[in-house]
Design a protein around this motif. Structure first.
Motif, short mmCIF file in Angstrom:
data_model
loop_
_atom_site.label_atom_id
_atom_site.label_comp_id
_atom_site.label_asym_id
_atom_site.label_seq_id
_atom_site.Cartn_x
_atom_site.Cartn_y
_atom_site.Cartn_z
N VAL A 124 -9.23 9.76 10.69
CA VAL A 124 -9.71 11.06 10.21
C VAL A 124 -9.80 11.04 8.69
O VAL A 124 -8.83 10.73 8.01
N LEU A 125 -10.98 11.37 8.18
CA LEU A 125 -11.16 11.63 6.76
C LEU A 125 -11.10 13.14 6.55
O LEU A 125 -11.55 13.91 7.40
N SER A 126 -10.55 13.57 5.44
CA SER A 126 -10.36 15.00 5.21
C SER A 126 -11.70 15.72 5.18
O SER A 126 -12.73 15.18 4.79
N ASP A 127 -11.69 16.99 5.60
CA ASP A 127 -12.90 17.81 5.56
C ASP A 127 -13.45 17.90 4.15
O ASP A 127 -14.66 17.98 3.94
N GLN A 128 -12.53 17.89 3.17
CA GLN A 128 -12.93 17.98 1.77
C GLN A 128 -13.81 16.82 1.36
O GLN A 128 -14.73 16.96 0.55
N PHE A 129 -13.54 15.64 1.94
CA PHE A 129 -14.34 14.46 1.61
C PHE A 129 -15.81 14.68 1.98
O PHE A 129 -16.71 14.25 1.26
N PHE A 130 -16.09 15.33 3.08
CA PHE A 130 -17.45 15.49 3.57
C PHE A 130 -18.24 16.55 2.80
O PHE A 130 -19.40 16.81 3.11
N PRO B 191 -11.27 14.07 -4.28
CA PRO B 191 -12.59 14.67 -4.56
C PRO B 191 -13.38 14.00 -5.67
O PRO B 191 -14.58 14.25 -5.81
N ASN B 192 -12.73 13.14 -6.47
CA ASN B 192 -13.43 12.47 -7.57
C ASN B 192 -13.98 11.10 -7.20
O ASN B 192 -14.59 10.43 -8.03
N ILE B 193 -13.74 10.68 -5.95
CA ILE B 193 -14.22 9.36 -5.52
C ILE B 193 -15.74 9.30 -5.61
O ILE B 193 -16.45 10.18 -5.11
N SER C 101 -5.96 10.00 3.35
CA SER C 101 -5.76 11.36 2.84
C SER C 101 -5.25 11.35 1.41
O SER C 101 -5.46 12.30 0.65
N ILE C 102 -4.56 10.25 1.04
CA ILE C 102 -4.01 10.15 -0.32
C ILE C 102 -5.03 9.56 -1.29
O ILE C 102 -5.26 10.09 -2.39
N VAL D 243 0.83 -1.21 0.00
CA VAL D 243 0.00 0.00 0.00
C VAL D 243 0.87 1.26 0.00
O VAL D 243 0.55 2.25 -0.68
N GLU D 244 1.98 1.22 0.73
CA GLU D 244 2.87 2.38 0.76
C GLU D 244 3.42 2.67 -0.64
O GLU D 244 3.48 3.84 -1.06
N LYS D 245 3.83 1.64 -1.37
CA LYS D 245 4.32 1.84 -2.74
C LYS D 245 3.20 2.31 -3.65
O LYS D 245 3.40 3.15 -4.54
N LEU D 246 2.01 1.77 -3.40
CA LEU D 246 0.86 2.12 -4.23
C LEU D 246 0.55 3.61 -4.12
O LEU D 246 0.30 4.29 -5.12
N ARG D 247 0.57 4.14 -2.90
CA ARG D 247 0.22 5.54 -2.71
C ARG D 247 1.27 6.48 -3.31
O ARG D 247 0.97 7.62 -3.66
N VAL D 248 2.49 5.99 -3.46
CA VAL D 248 3.56 6.81 -4.04
C VAL D 248 3.44 6.87 -5.55
O VAL D 248 3.56 7.95 -6.16
N PHE D 249 3.19 5.73 -6.18
CA PHE D 249 3.25 5.65 -7.64
C PHE D 249 1.90 5.79 -8.34
O PHE D 249 1.85 6.14 -9.53
N CYS D 250 0.80 5.52 -7.62
CA CYS D 250 -0.52 5.56 -8.28
C CYS D 250 -0.97 7.00 -8.49
O CYS D 250 -0.78 7.87 -7.63
N ASN D 251 -1.58 7.24 -9.64
CA ASN D 251 -2.18 8.55 -9.92
C ASN D 251 -3.55 8.59 -9.24
O ASN D 251 -4.57 8.30 -9.86
N THR D 252 -3.57 8.94 -7.97
CA THR D 252 -4.79 8.83 -7.17
C THR D 252 -5.89 9.79 -7.61
O THR D 252 -7.05 9.61 -7.27
#
Length: 489
Positions: free
Chosen positions: A138-144, A121-123, A116-117, A83-92
């Motif tokens: 904690v989920l980001s305020d932006q998510f809500f 906003p497009n989810i 957070s990664i 998951v750590e490698k995924l969050r670095v290389f994936c275009n989230t």
């Protein structure tokens, strides 16, 4: 030898090969769709195919991450590293669907960083099943304030952190499991933001910090509530049961006709009032840990109510089921547990105050064992369902030798509307035979009596002979409806 990286299109006339296309020549949009439909690990693994494939997976729009419980420490570390490698290389930023199944333990800060990664906003669909959460995530305020989110599932036995501003304007489906709501204000703001919600599932949620709350979801069509008792509360429940009964009896002040007095005694964790005039389907399965009430639910057509006898206070169960029946009087299909019907027969005499179910045409009675056909709660429901056409007894029925004398007066639907009776788990006891005999004698327009026998009970040569004898006896029972067919499976 066939090349696995090619598709071959054959001409229908001469059989010659033409239009041979390499997989890597497909448009990026199609490649991304193919990769997104693969399990995440397999999609990432395509990076080894060739140099041109090293980064193709990074644009996938769906990520599913799952680690089973109780895996070996090295497997857990491998998952974390992945998951750590995924969050670095994936275009989230291209992600539209994200799911995470993980036992958090001491990794709460790390998981918060993951969220957070990956939760951008497009989810559109987010599913989180997080176990052993020892610190708040904690989920980001932006998510809500997401404009894209349509489906949200959260399973987490921890207080959900809610910001001051919440606006899920396009959320259609919401599932919350084991969530602990923080307080009245934040929880109210959360549910007020669900203006587009159509399906809501609440499973073993904790409302202790909230108290009383009104939830208004104007477009809600489907509501499922599971409210099971936590095993940790089992001792407290048994210690307080007699005390609760005594308090309730005193509160009623010996007035058996007072059907509102119970509301003044509250030992529930929360009082949740749900308002929706678009609700079509409702299910409650629980132990009365919280007091749920429905309002403006005239449009509900399909309802299921299951109360568990081993955990529930009978008097409170009776009042609870009575309130639900008032709110669901317009249903066409109803499934109800036998304990719920028994609870209506308590000193409150709630059964005498049931509403009329003019639209009810199909009734299913569920139970851990055969339903006693002499149950007064069942009689009251049948008498108040004048247009009932079909009844199912999921675990069979029973009736004492003179039990039919207790069913007086007979429900009107027995004479005018009831056409189908289905009886499951038949074992051939005297009580079952008495019940079947009574039903055949008292239902004037019955078309079909369906009997499904318990295969394991008759699974022997002697059992087969016994079943044949029992069925011959049933076929000889007098029938009020000459058109009634007896079907056996």
């Amino acid at each position: 030898m066939h090349n696995n990286n090619r598709w071959q299109k054959l001409d229908g006339e001469d059989g010659k090969d033409e239009n041979i296309t390499k997989l890597c020549d497909l448009p990026d949009g199609i490649v991304q769709k193919i990769l997104s439909d693969l399990p995440t690990k397999e999609a990432v693994a395509t990076s080894v195919l060739s140099k041109s494939w090293v980064h193709k997976w990074t644009g996938i729009n769906k990520i599913d991450l799952e680690l089973l419980d109780e895996v070996a420490p090295e497997k857990r570390q491998q998952f974390i590293d992945f998951v750590e490698k995924l969050r670095v290389f994936c275009n989230t930023s291209s992600l539209k669907k994200f799911s995470l199944f993980f036992e958090v333990g001491m990794e709460a800060p790390r998981v918060t960083k993951w969220l957070s990664i990956f939760v951008n906003p497009n989810i559109e669909e987010l599913k989180l099943e997080l176990y052993t959460v020892k610190e708040p995530l904690v989920l980001s305020d932006q998510f809500f304030t997401s404009e894209k989110l349509t489906k949200f599932e959260l399973s987490m036995s921890q207080v959900i952190k809610l910001p001051s501003t919440i606006n899920f304007q396009n959320l259609v489906t919401l599932t919350l499991k084991h969530v602990i709501f923080p307080n009245y204000y934040c929880t109210t703001e959360f549910f007020l933001s669900l203006r587009s919600l159509k399906e809501m599932t609440l499973i073993d949620c904790n409302w202790k910090k909230v108290g009383t709350i009104i939830i208004t979801c104007p477009l809600l069509q489907k509501l499922f509530i599971r409210d099971w008792k936590d095993h940790d509360d089992e001792d407290d429940h048994h210690d307080n049961e007699e005390e609760v009964e005594e308090e309730l009896a005193e509160e009623l002040n010996n007035d058996v006709n007072d059907i509102t007095a119970v509301e003044n005694l509250n030992y529930h964790h929360g009082l949740i009032r749900i308002l929706s005039n678009e609700l079509v389907s409702f299910t409650y399965d629980g132990d009365l840990m919280n007091d749920y009430s429905l309002f403006y639910t005239f449009s509900v057509s399909n309802a299921t109510i299951k109360l568990h006898e081993q955990h529930n206070n009978m008097l409170h169960a009776g009042h609870f089921i009575y309130k639900l029946f008032i709110a669901l009087s317009g249903v066409t299909k109803l499934s109800v547990s036998d304990f719920a019907l028994q609870a209506l027969c308590q000193p409150l005499l709630l059964a005498a105050h049931l509403p009329l179910f003019f639209n009810l045409v199909k009734l299913r009675v569920t139970s851990p064992s055969a339903v006693d056909l002499s149950c007064e709660g069942l009689h009251s429901l049948l008498r108040n369902s004048p247009f009932l056409e079909k009844i199912e007894f999921k675990e069979g029925i029973t009736l004492a030798a003179n039990g039919g004398n207790l069913i007086n007066p007979l429900p009107g639907c027995f004479w005018t509307k009831l056409k189908v009776i289905k009886i499951y788990d038949f074992c051939g006891s005297d009580g079952e035979l008495n019940a079947i005999k009574f039903l055949l004698q008292e239902t004037l327009v019955l078309d079909t009596l369906y009997i499904q026998y318990n295969e394991s009970h008759f699974d022997s040569p002697e059992g087969t002979k016994m079943l044949d004898m029992l069925l011959e006896q049933i076929y000889e029972f007098p029938k009020a409806s000459m058109d009634c067919d007896i079907e056996v499976e």
